[in-house]
Design an enzyme around this catalytic site. Structure first.
Site, PDB file in Angstrom:
ATOM      1  N   GLY A  44     -40.168 -22.669  22.269  1.00  0.00           N
ATOM      2  CA  GLY A  44     -40.120 -22.868  23.714  1.00  0.00           C
ATOM      3  C   GLY A  44     -39.643 -24.269  24.053  1.00  0.00           C
ATOM      4  O   GLY A  44     -39.750 -25.185  23.226  1.00  0.00           O
ATOM      5  N   GLN A  49     -38.519 -31.776  29.238  1.00  0.00           N
ATOM      6  CA  GLN A  49     -38.359 -32.277  27.868  1.00  0.00           C
ATOM      7  C   GLN A  49     -36.927 -32.732  27.583  1.00  0.00           C
ATOM      8  O   GLN A  49     -36.689 -33.441  26.604  1.00  0.00           O
ATOM      9  CB  GLN A  49     -38.760 -31.209  26.846  1.00  0.00           C
ATOM     10  CG  GLN A  49     -40.247 -30.905  26.847  1.00  0.00           C
ATOM     11  CD  GLN A  49     -40.577 -29.892  25.781  1.00  0.00           C
ATOM     12  OE1 GLN A  49     -40.417 -28.691  25.989  1.00  0.00           O
ATOM     13  NE2 GLN A  49     -41.017 -30.364  24.624  1.00  0.00           N
ATOM     14  N   CYS A  90     -45.290 -29.394  19.603  1.00  0.00           N
ATOM     15  CA  CYS A  90     -44.430 -29.629  20.766  1.00  0.00           C
ATOM     16  C   CYS A  90     -43.232 -30.445  20.300  1.00  0.00           C
ATOM     17  O   CYS A  90     -43.399 -31.408  19.547  1.00  0.00           O
ATOM     18  CB  CYS A  90     -45.219 -30.394  21.832  1.00  0.00           C
ATOM     19  SG  CYS A  90     -44.284 -30.715  23.326  1.00  0.00           S
ATOM     20  N   LEU A  91     -42.038 -30.062  20.756  1.00  0.00           N
ATOM     21  CA  LEU A  91     -40.827 -30.789  20.348  1.00  0.00           C
ATOM     22  C   LEU A  91     -40.853 -32.236  20.848  1.00  0.00           C
ATOM     23  O   LEU A  91     -40.152 -33.079  20.309  1.00  0.00           O
ATOM     24  CB  LEU A  91     -39.574 -30.074  20.865  1.00  0.00           C
ATOM     25  CG  LEU A  91     -39.302 -28.691  20.245  1.00  0.00           C
ATOM     26  CD1 LEU A  91     -38.141 -28.012  20.960  1.00  0.00           C
ATOM     27  CD2 LEU A  91     -39.022 -28.792  18.754  1.00  0.00           C
ATOM     28  N   HIS A 133     -48.266 -23.230  27.481  1.00  0.00           N
ATOM     29  CA  HIS A 133     -47.837 -24.555  27.004  1.00  0.00           C
ATOM     30  C   HIS A 133     -46.622 -25.045  27.806  1.00  0.00           C
ATOM     31  O   HIS A 133     -46.594 -26.181  28.286  1.00  0.00           O
ATOM     32  CB  HIS A 133     -47.509 -24.448  25.508  1.00  0.00           C
ATOM     33  CG  HIS A 133     -46.957 -25.690  24.880  1.00  0.00           C
ATOM     34  ND1 HIS A 133     -47.577 -26.335  23.844  1.00  0.00           N
ATOM     35  CD2 HIS A 133     -45.822 -26.395  25.143  1.00  0.00           C
ATOM     36  CE1 HIS A 133     -46.859 -27.403  23.504  1.00  0.00           C
ATOM     37  NE2 HIS A 133     -45.778 -27.446  24.272  1.00  0.00           N
ATOM     38  N   GLU A 134     -45.625 -24.156  27.961  1.00  0.00           N
ATOM     39  CA  GLU A 134     -44.384 -24.556  28.648  1.00  0.00           C
ATOM     40  C   GLU A 134     -44.624 -24.747  30.148  1.00  0.00           C
ATOM     41  O   GLU A 134     -44.069 -25.672  30.748  1.00  0.00           O
ATOM     42  CB  GLU A 134     -43.267 -23.533  28.410  1.00  0.00           C
ATOM     43  CG  GLU A 134     -42.888 -23.305  26.949  1.00  0.00           C
ATOM     44  CD  GLU A 134     -42.605 -24.573  26.158  1.00  0.00           C
ATOM     45  OE1 GLU A 134     -42.196 -25.592  26.756  1.00  0.00           O
ATOM     46  OE2 GLU A 134     -42.831 -24.551  24.939  1.00  0.00           O
ATOM     47  N   HIS A 137     -46.006 -28.077  30.918  1.00  0.00           N
ATOM     48  CA  HIS A 137     -44.989 -29.144  30.944  1.00  0.00           C
ATOM     49  C   HIS A 137     -44.474 -29.364  32.361  1.00  0.00           C
ATOM     50  O   HIS A 137     -44.177 -30.489  32.755  1.00  0.00           O
ATOM     51  CB  HIS A 137     -43.790 -28.767  30.056  1.00  0.00           C
ATOM     52  CG  HIS A 137     -43.919 -29.183  28.623  1.00  0.00           C
ATOM     53  ND1 HIS A 137     -44.023 -30.494  28.238  1.00  0.00           N
ATOM     54  CD2 HIS A 137     -43.927 -28.456  27.478  1.00  0.00           C
ATOM     55  CE1 HIS A 137     -44.101 -30.557  26.904  1.00  0.00           C
ATOM     56  NE2 HIS A 137     -44.048 -29.340  26.421  1.00  0.00           N
TER      57      HIS A 137
END
Ligand code: CO
Length: 178
Positions: A44, A49, A90-91, A133-134, A137
């Site tokens: 994701g 991000q 997480c990226l 999670h996304e 963000h």
């Protein structure tokens, strides 16, 4: 486009909704986001991000049949009372994984890349965890903000040490090349 790391103030901002006038632009950005997600082998990615403070996310769980979600203005309209714990990464906090407690299942209203109204009914498992999670963000929240204060501090420390090691190694490589 580059993935922003923990510490960048954009990751803490609440993102703006996308209007129908911005649909074409959003569609282009969603395609770019999918490419970056795939390059980074993430499941994701949220627009902030990559430095865009807009309510857009992409999800690909690498399942059969292939289903890549391009999601605009998502809204969680139902959450289960049951809570589960899932290991998350997480990226924007690369190299770190921690267990996070979240509702086991969620339902989400959103618009797809053609700005059609869509609905995800009772997502479970990795999909549920990933959606939450996304969407977090988009409200300037990272998964570490869902940990206890002590665990959060420990995780940030771990990440900072890891980043120092990476920077040290990169500087070392530059010296070697000279
Ligand atoms: Co993330």
């Amino acid at each position: 486009m580059e993935i922003l790391k923990y510490g960048n103030p954009i990751l803490k901002m609440r993102c703006d909704s996308i209007s129908i006038d911005e649909a074409e632009e959003a569609n282009k950005l969603l395609k770019k986001m999918v490419d970056i997600m795939h390059e980074s082998r993430g499941v994701g990615l949220a627009a902030p991000q990559v430095g865009i403070s807009k309510r857009m996310i992409v999800i690909d769980l690498y399942e059969e049949p292939e289903n890549i979600y391009k999601i605009i203005n998502p809204k969680i309209v139902w959450k289960s009372e049951e809570i589960v714990e899932f290991s998350e990464g997480c990226l924007s906090i690369p190299g770190i994984y921690e267990k996070v407690k979240r509702p086991a299942s969620v339902s989400v209203e959103y618009f797809n890349e053609k700005f059609e109204s869509c609905f995800i009914d009772h997502a479970t498992g990795l999909f549920s965890s990933c959606l939450q999670h996304e969407i977090d963000h988009l409200d300037g929240k990272l998964y570490i903000d869902r940990l206890s204060r002590i665990k959060r501090a420990r995780t940030i420390n771990k990440f900072k040490k890891l980043q120092e090691q990476i920077n040290f190694k990169e500087n070392d490589d530059i010296v070697d090349e000279e």
